[in-house]
Write a protein that holds these residues in place. Structure first.
Motif, PDB file in Angstrom:
ATOM      1  N   PRO A   1      -3.439   0.802   9.730  1.00  0.00           N
ATOM      2  CA  PRO A   1      -4.903   0.650   9.702  1.00  0.00           C
ATOM      3  C   PRO A   1      -5.542   1.041   8.362  1.00  0.00           C
ATOM      4  CG  PRO A   1      -4.204   1.628  11.766  1.00  0.00           C
ATOM      5  CD  PRO A   1      -2.986   1.599  10.880  1.00  0.00           C
TER       6      PRO A   1
ATOM      7  N   ASP B   1     -19.203   4.542   4.505  1.00  0.00           N
ATOM      8  CA  ASP B   1     -17.780   4.205   4.659  1.00  0.00           C
ATOM      9  C   ASP B   1     -17.544   2.732   4.333  1.00  0.00           C
ATOM     10  OD1 ASP B   1     -17.291   6.813   5.507  1.00  0.00           O
ATOM     11  OD2 ASP B   1     -17.424   6.305   7.644  1.00  0.00           O
ATOM     12  N   LEU B   2     -18.422   1.884   4.843  1.00  0.00           N
ATOM     13  CA  LEU B   2     -18.277   0.438   4.573  1.00  0.00           C
ATOM     14  C   LEU B   2     -18.423   0.159   3.077  1.00  0.00           C
ATOM     15  CD1 LEU B   2     -20.274  -1.163   7.558  1.00  0.00           C
ATOM     16  CD2 LEU B   2     -17.847  -1.543   7.043  1.00  0.00           C
TER      17      LEU B   2
ATOM     18  N   GLU C   1     -15.395  -0.357  15.439  1.00  0.00           N
ATOM     19  CA  GLU C   1     -14.960  -1.664  15.940  1.00  0.00           C
ATOM     20  C   GLU C   1     -14.320  -1.566  17.335  1.00  0.00           C
ATOM     21  OE1 GLU C   1     -12.575  -3.694  13.009  1.00  0.00           O
ATOM     22  OE2 GLU C   1     -14.317  -4.047  11.715  1.00  0.00           O
TER      23      GLU C   1
ATOM     24  N   GLY D   1      -4.760  -0.229   5.701  1.00  0.00           N
ATOM     25  CA  GLY D   1      -4.964  -1.533   5.068  1.00  0.00           C
ATOM     26  C   GLY D   1      -5.955  -2.408   5.815  1.00  0.00           C
ATOM     27  N   ASP D   2      -6.084  -2.184   7.119  1.00  0.00           N
ATOM     28  CA  ASP D   2      -7.056  -2.971   7.892  1.00  0.00           C
ATOM     29  C   ASP D   2      -8.479  -2.739   7.416  1.00  0.00           C
ATOM     30  OD1 ASP D   2      -5.236  -4.167   9.525  1.00  0.00           O
ATOM     31  OD2 ASP D   2      -5.448  -2.734  11.177  1.00  0.00           O
ATOM     32  N   TYR D   3      -8.741  -1.517   6.966  1.00  0.00           N
ATOM     33  CA  TYR D   3     -10.120  -1.138   6.714  1.00  0.00           C
ATOM     34  C   TYR D   3     -10.449  -0.752   5.293  1.00  0.00           C
ATOM     35  CZ  TYR D   3     -10.634  -1.028  11.717  1.00  0.00           C
ATOM     36  OH  TYR D   3     -10.671  -1.404  13.015  1.00  0.00           O
ATOM     37  N   PHE D   4      -9.488  -0.154   4.578  1.00  0.00           N
ATOM     38  CA  PHE D   4      -9.970   0.734   3.536  1.00  0.00           C
ATOM     39  C   PHE D   4      -9.246   0.682   2.204  1.00  0.00           C
ATOM     40  CE2 PHE D   4     -10.889   4.895   1.674  1.00  0.00           C
ATOM     41  CZ  PHE D   4     -12.273   4.929   1.846  1.00  0.00           C
TER      42      PHE D   4
ATOM     43  N   HIS E   1      -6.255   2.215  16.508  1.00  0.00           N
ATOM     44  CA  HIS E   1      -6.206   2.212  15.045  1.00  0.00           C
ATOM     45  C   HIS E   1      -6.580   3.600  14.514  1.00  0.00           C
ATOM     46  CE1 HIS E   1      -6.016  -2.095  15.561  1.00  0.00           C
ATOM     47  NE2 HIS E   1      -6.031  -2.334  14.267  1.00  0.00           N
TER      48      HIS E   1
ATOM     49  N   ASN F   1      -6.020  -7.037   1.450  1.00  0.00           N
ATOM     50  CA  ASN F   1      -6.713  -7.867   2.440  1.00  0.00           C
ATOM     51  C   ASN F   1      -6.058  -7.762   3.808  1.00  0.00           C
ATOM     52  OD1 ASN F   1      -8.079 -10.271   3.727  1.00  0.00           O
ATOM     53  ND2 ASN F   1      -8.944 -10.321   1.666  1.00  0.00           N
TER      54      ASN F   1
ATOM     55  N   VAL G   1      -4.040   6.441  12.355  1.00  0.00           N
ATOM     56  CA  VAL G   1      -4.312   7.101  11.081  1.00  0.00           C
ATOM     57  C   VAL G   1      -4.353   8.613  11.264  1.00  0.00           C
ATOM     58  CG1 VAL G   1      -5.998   7.356   9.219  1.00  0.00           C
ATOM     59  CG2 VAL G   1      -5.511   5.098  10.161  1.00  0.00           C
TER      60      VAL G   1
ATOM     61  N   LEU H   1     -21.563   5.636   8.400  1.00  0.00           N
ATOM     62  CA  LEU H   1     -20.755   4.412   8.531  1.00  0.00           C
ATOM     63  C   LEU H   1     -21.077   3.435   7.405  1.00  0.00           C
ATOM     64  CD1 LEU H   1     -20.641   3.587  12.359  1.00  0.00           C
ATOM     65  CD2 LEU H   1     -18.722   4.119  10.835  1.00  0.00           C
TER      66      LEU H   1
ATOM     67  N   LEU I   1     -14.378   3.941  10.880  1.00  0.00           N
ATOM     68  CA  LEU I   1     -14.527   2.476  10.826  1.00  0.00           C
ATOM     69  C   LEU I   1     -13.798   1.820  12.005  1.00  0.00           C
ATOM     70  CD1 LEU I   1     -14.097   1.925   6.964  1.00  0.00           C
ATOM     71  CD2 LEU I   1     -16.179   1.508   8.301  1.00  0.00           C
TER      72      LEU I   1
ATOM     73  N   VAL J   1       0.854  -1.187   0.000  1.00  0.00           N
ATOM     74  CA  VAL J   1       0.000   0.000   0.000  1.00  0.00           C
ATOM     75  C   VAL J   1       0.892   1.239   0.000  1.00  0.00           C
ATOM     76  CG1 VAL J   1      -1.671   1.356   1.320  1.00  0.00           C
ATOM     77  CG2 VAL J   1      -1.846  -1.147   1.305  1.00  0.00           C
TER      78      VAL J   1
ATOM     79  N   LEU K   1     -11.683   0.100  18.184  1.00  0.00           N
ATOM     80  CA  LEU K   1     -10.216   0.083  18.146  1.00  0.00           C
ATOM     81  C   LEU K   1      -9.680   1.512  18.006  1.00  0.00           C
ATOM     82  CD1 LEU K   1      -9.800  -3.122  15.933  1.00  0.00           C
ATOM     83  CD2 LEU K   1      -9.415  -2.917  18.392  1.00  0.00           C
TER      84      LEU K   1
ATOM     85  N   HIS L   1      -4.620  -4.880  19.854  1.00  0.00           N
ATOM     86  CA  HIS L   1      -5.430  -6.026  19.411  1.00  0.00           C
ATOM     87  C   HIS L   1      -5.465  -7.138  20.445  1.00  0.00           C
ATOM     88  CE1 HIS L   1      -7.137  -5.723  15.466  1.00  0.00           C
ATOM     89  NE2 HIS L   1      -6.035  -5.234  14.932  1.00  0.00           N
TER      90      HIS L   1
ATOM     91  N   TYR M   1     -16.074  -8.237  13.895  1.00  0.00           N
ATOM     92  CA  TYR M   1     -15.615  -7.091  13.116  1.00  0.00           C
ATOM     93  C   TYR M   1     -16.265  -7.059  11.734  1.00  0.00           C
ATOM     94  CZ  TYR M   1     -11.879  -6.648  16.573  1.00  0.00           C
ATOM     95  OH  TYR M   1     -11.162  -6.492  17.726  1.00  0.00           O
ATOM     96  N   PRO M   2     -17.001  -6.012  11.426  1.00  0.00           N
ATOM     97  CA  PRO M   2     -17.575  -5.898  10.079  1.00  0.00           C
ATOM     98  C   PRO M   2     -16.506  -5.897   8.995  1.00  0.00           C
ATOM     99  CG  PRO M   2     -18.129  -3.988  11.463  1.00  0.00           C
ATOM    100  CD  PRO M   2     -17.424  -4.942  12.321  1.00  0.00           C
ATOM    101  N   SER M   3     -15.329  -5.333   9.309  1.00  0.00           N
ATOM    102  CA  SER M   3     -14.274  -5.322   8.287  1.00  0.00           C
ATOM    103  C   SER M   3     -13.876  -6.741   7.894  1.00  0.00           C
ATOM    104  CB  SER M   3     -13.055  -4.529   8.771  1.00  0.00           C
ATOM    105  OG  SER M   3     -12.555  -5.060   9.979  1.00  0.00           O
ATOM    106  N   SER M   4     -13.968  -7.678   8.842  1.00  0.00           N
ATOM    107  CA  SER M   4     -13.645  -9.075   8.510  1.00  0.00           C
ATOM    108  C   SER M   4     -14.663  -9.663   7.540  1.00  0.00           C
ATOM    109  CB  SER M   4     -13.629  -9.952   9.769  1.00  0.00           C
ATOM    110  OG  SER M   4     -12.579  -9.564  10.596  1.00  0.00           O
TER     111      SER M   4
ATOM    112  N   LYS N   1     -12.668   8.642   7.293  1.00  0.00           N
ATOM    113  CA  LYS N   1     -13.470   7.421   7.082  1.00  0.00           C
ATOM    114  C   LYS N   1     -12.838   6.236   7.815  1.00  0.00           C
ATOM    115  CE  LYS N   1     -13.972   9.179   2.387  1.00  0.00           C
ATOM    116  NZ  LYS N   1     -13.512   8.966   1.008  1.00  0.00           N
ATOM    117  N   ILE N   2     -11.509   6.126   7.670  1.00  0.00           N
ATOM    118  CA  ILE N   2     -10.814   4.998   8.287  1.00  0.00           C
ATOM    119  C   ILE N   2     -10.936   5.079   9.809  1.00  0.00           C
ATOM    120  CG2 ILE N   2      -8.567   3.856   8.529  1.00  0.00           C
ATOM    121  CD1 ILE N   2      -7.887   5.119   5.715  1.00  0.00           C
TER     122      ILE N   2
END
Lengths: 426, 426
Positions: free
Chosen positions: B350, B78-79, A407, B352-355, A412, B359, A416, B75, A403, A386, A409, B254, B129-132, A399-400
């Protein structure tokens, strides 16, 4: 061979040997011992189980040379041609990563890198198949793996079979060790004074080897645990019974647990194949093994329609599927689940075992529903990259952070946002 | 945070929880029970362990609609944007098979087909986690998997978290079940009256879920067993200490077993980051967890040269690697082993964790040496196809028969030769 009408979905699944507790305890002790005592442990178990005392595990250049010089030149040529074919097929699987530009100078990428080191286990005795050396090593070479090593138990004479050494030599593999069993798997996973560890272990083995591979899984990668061979022939009235029978027996001779199934729309073919199997069986050197396989896991199904027959194939998800029908290619497009497909009369399954170029390490026991034959991707890994520019960060940070807070966190979100903390100071 | 001079190769490896015998026995009993008694077993264990009585496991359309309507629209947007980004990145991974012409009308092929059905496990409570959901479902969708289902344990109110239902709804996933724990894994693997089985199970879970996934492995495919999160920051004097510290803490929060490492060529940065970590820690809602992680698995290494620093990175093979150096992209090309790389100041992990689109399901515990993050290839399988014409068979049959006989497999040789048996009769 038993003949029945195809009615329901059918299954090849067999309860596979998973080892008992004593075997698992033994394997764990051996692995622990190799981890702690390295070469000494290898020597101890090699003497104990293989009945041979070996001081220097590494096969010498001279041993390889001797094997090559003593080997039938015609067979060597056959192996070389097979290797070329396998390389040609697998080279198409090689691929590059990609870089994906985003707005404002940002980008994402996927990088593909080969594994550093791979170890191939070759079983001892009559199971030391040179074709397995080709099938396991070549995809790793095409992937770009730099260090590929082989371990295999020596015979009582302290030597490895010439065919294995010659196959390795053809491929340019010279790091070969005379170690077998669970101790070899331990050496590959943890390393010893002589053997540097690898990142992935492939190749078949007995129950101790299989258990050891499962134990070290996670520490290193392993290939699948292969089950007994399977063949399913899908045929109509255009197929020749003696050929179908010979192909069924080619897999049955592998293992008393092997599976050989014919699904056909032709009652006549069913009858003839059944008879042919019986008469060919009695002529086979490995008759005892093949007969057991046919008795236990051999079956002929008569389907009413080709559609019904293909549905049954999909429910089997066989390792090897031969399609010998009027429209073999067309029929094959309806097949969702199979390890390898052989089309038409002249694509007898052993063509793929040795020579055509496709891989013979294939998913068994219905795992073709989700697994693939050994291929170049088994020897690479993917790294995502990235790169966010300041502007992209600025646009997306809120946005990040939202999100992340959704969760729970907070750390996180702050990470950012932290890029803004010192901005004023610059 | 502790600061040391980088001298030897370093390691992130931790002994991961592998479950005790009682837990394993419990899991085996549950799986057996689900296999035999289906939904009844699911109901029994759901009441026993989740403390909630559920008659109908399937989440209704109405429940999904209610979740969507009650959800923060910002949100949800954002998702949706995250989902678009993830889809965009993963779509580049989609690929076709190939067909390879040989001489005389023969050909070889590799066909790629998606798995039929995949199940995603989403843990309960704060780990839902919705991101998962996005990260697991989208690669499967891109691969072409038709049936994607989600199971997750309901709360005491008999409901699933709105964020999970909304994430699923955004992706068009509507087959969602309120089942958790080992019993959910059993349902996904074997099927029940309500839940049809799947071919692959992905998603994280507690020790019972992890053990159950390992038990059903082979029956179905599973993703890797993920370990605690890791971050390694590679930085020189151009990095900002507060930002580096915030990023280290983003992973430390985490899990008390999470790992946070800074490798830097700047002594000044090392000192500043150490101080920043301490001061930021005390402000963090999840301070207790993050502090444990930093104390046990947090480390700052001072390297003499960037080359030495990058060597250390390669020996770590970290899940997440941030490179904040003058020549970040150039330095990244020396990195052989990492799950994901984040380049430059603005690519905070983060992102990359979310956005960003890459993966977030990534290999931990040094397995980036041989494993990859979740990707489209995890949801496809490859079938090889061999078509040999009569002429190709004729030319090669003797070679194939020789190779088979060399391996002592007479049946294989005869199968290939059998095509000549009836030739005279035609």
């Amino acid at each position: 061979m038993n003949i029945t009408k195809l009615t329901n979905t059918i299954s090849l699944k067999r309860q596979l040997e998973s080892g008992n507790e004593e075997q698992l305890r033994t394997v764990r002790n051996v692995l622990q011992d190799v981890r702690e005592h390295g070469d000494d442990a290898l020597r101890k178990y090699t003497e104990m189980w293989d009945g041979v005392k070996i001081d220097n595990f590494r096969v010498t250049e001279q041993e390889i040379e001797e094997a090559v010089n003593s080997f039938d030149p015609q067979l060597k040529k056959d192996l070389e041609e097979a290797a070329d074919n396998i390389r040609y097929y697998h080279e198409q699987q090689k691929r590059e990563g990609y870089q994906l530009p985003l707005a404002d100078g940002s980008w994402l990428a996927q990088r593909i890198t080969p594994l550093d080191a791979v170890g191939l286990y070759v079983p001892g005795g009559s199971a030391a198949y040179p074709s397995s050396v080709l099938m396991n090593v070549i995809p790793a070479q095409v992937a770009g793996v730099k260090r590929i090593i082989i371990t295999s138990p020596a015979g009582k004479d302290g030597k490895l079979p010439a065919a294995v050494l010659v196959s390795a030599a053809i491929l340019g593999i010279t790091e070969i060790y005379k170690v077998g069993g669970a101790q070899a798997i331990g050496a590959l996973a943890y390393g010893t004074e002589t053997i540097l560890p690898v990142d992935k272990i492939t190749g078949p083995g007995n129950i101790f080897v299989a258990l050891a591979k499962r134990e070290v899984f996670g520490e290193v990668a392993i290939d699948m645990i292969a089950g007994p061979s399977e063949i399913c022939v899908l045929a109509d009235e255009t197929a020749y019974a003696d050929e179908v029978a010979a192909d069924l027996l080619s897999q049955a001779e592998h293992d008393a647990l092997a599976c050989a199934v014919l699904i056909t729309t032709s009652e006549k073919l069913a009858e003839e194949v059944s008879q042919q199997v019986e008469s060919q069986l009695s002529q086979l050197p490995r008759e005892a093994i093949a007969r057991k396989a046919i008795e236990n896991f051999g079956q002929i199904y008569i389907a009413e329609t080709m559609t019904q027959a293909i549905e049954a194939v999909n429910s089997l998800a066989p390792e090897h599927l031969e399609i010998v029908t009027k429209n073999a290619e067309e029929d094959s497009l309806q097949v969702q689940h199979a390890g390898a497909i052989f089309l038409g009369r002249y694509s007898s399954e052993p063509v793929g075992d040795y020579f055509a170029g496709t891989n013979h390490v294939l998913p068994t026991n219905s795992t073709a529903r989700f697994a693939s034959g050994l291929n170049v991707d088994d020897f690479i890994k993917r790294t995502s990259v990235v790169y966010y520019s300041e502007k992209t960060w600025e646009q997306n940070a809120p946005k990040i952070a939202r999100l992340a807070r959704m969760e729970g966190l907070e750390g996180h979100a702050r990470a950012v946002e932290s890029r803004g903390w010192t901005k004023g100071e610059e």
